[in-house]
Design a protein around this motif. Structure first.
Motif: not given
Length: 353
Positions: A154, A158, A189-194, A197
């Motif tokens: 990702v 991104e 939003a990307l950081q919240q998604k990652l 993990s």
């Protein structure tokens, strides 16, 4: 007697970490007012709360006013660890409930060892230890790590980061996320998604780096030896400070947890996490015991850990036997490490690039 190690307070991002953000320019802009790698407003407030935690838990060992003979405080050479120690000690000796920039700091005595010879910074000044980290990355960067591969894929898609498949990078990235939060920059939003993990990867990575039994003596064996020297003085009735503090970094806290065989494992220590070894004397038997106490945040309360194969209350000499494999003197460390003469906080940049 209490012998404790704590992490510094919340800090701004280091320059070396900026590339791990999906908005490095904004992170740099929001970090600059504090200086890169320095305590933020929230870091100062948490450091003050750390001092209040020390006062609450160890009030019987500390006078109302600062007395150098009661408490010995050492810090690494980093600005943020020294400032954390000064603010924490102010919190321990102040009646004010909340930290304020207008507050006058308590003029405490700090013992600061230059980074190039500090045994508590051996992961930067010990070539053997640095080589282990670099070798670990080279060995593992092509292994199948599905949990991390998804995250790294990702990131490449991104923001164009083509990183080796190494969990150590999750440790660096989690640190970047934490410093971003400290300066008040919202997560994308990307950081919240990652995030989940990355945090899980960091928990594993910190154990790979600082929990390997073969290298624990190099990382924190001198500190453990200092604990036993101090404890032996207490047992013999010598006049020595009953409170000893190291203001350090997450790796200092984690490696000391590992060296003392404390369980369960705690993952990456949060800002101002504090680990204490308490040497107590039983009233009935006169026997000395060691009690491990951990607080991942000074505002969350403490937890009693266990010494593996010994329990929460561990007889002192048995504790010595269980951890003896990790004890090392400064002379032995210098001989094993051939300590580097020139190091800086950014020495391990190559681990993360």
């Amino acid at each position: 007697m209490v012998f404790l190690v704590h992490r510094h307070g919340d800090r701004s991002s280091e320059k070396v970490q900026l590339f791990l953000s999906d908005n490095p320019e904004e992170l740099a802009r929001m970090s600059e007012p504090y200086g890169f790698g320095q305590l933020t407003d929230s870091g100062k407030a948490r450091s003050y709360a750390l001092g209040q935690y020390l006062r609450h838990r160890y009030n019987d060992l500390l006078s109302p006013s600062y007395i150098p003979s009661e408490i010995f405080v050492r810090s690494t050479e980093s600005d943020r660890t020294q400032m954390t120690a000064r603010i924490a000690l102010t919190g321990a000796y102040s009646s004010e409930v909340l930290w304020s920039e207008d507050m006058e700091l308590v003029p405490v005595e700090l013992d600061v060892i230059p980074a190039k010879v500090d045994p508590n910074l051996s992961f930067m000044n010990c070539p053997k230890l640095t080589s282990y980290f670099l070798g670990f990355q080279a060995k593992n960067k092509n292994e199948e790590k599905q949990d991390y591969e998804d995250v790294l894929a990702v990131l490449f898609e991104e923001i164009g980061l083509n990183l080796p498949k190494c969990p150590l990078l999750m440790y660096a990235m989690a640190d970047c996320f934490a410093s971003q939060e400290s300066v008040g920059m919202p997560f994308t939003a990307l950081q919240q998604k990652l995030g989940p993990s990355v945090r899980q990867g960091a928990r594993q990575a910190v154990n790979y780096m600082f929990g390997n039994p073969e290298y624990i003596p190099l990382q924190t064996g001198v500190l453990l030896n200092e604990f036993f020297d101090t404890a032996d003085q207490i047992v013999s009735g010598a006049n020595t400070p009953r409170v000893r503090v190291l203001s350090g970094h997450d790796f200092n806290v984690y490696s000391f947890l590992a060296a003392t065989r404390a369980v369960p494992k705690q993952g990456v220590p949060e800002y101002c996490a504090v680990y204490s070894l308490e040497l107590r004397r039983c009233r009935d038997s006169g026997e000395y015991v060691v009690v491990p106490v951990y607080a991942n945040s000074p505002t969350e309360g403490e937890a009693y850990l266990e010494i593996e194969d010994c329990g929460t209350i561990c007889e002192y000499e048995r504790f010595r036997r269980l951890t003896s494999q990790y004890v090392i003197t400064e002379d032995q460390l210098r001989e094993k490490c051939k300590t580097e003469e020139t190091v800086s906080i950014d020495t391990l940049q190559s681990l993360f690039t």
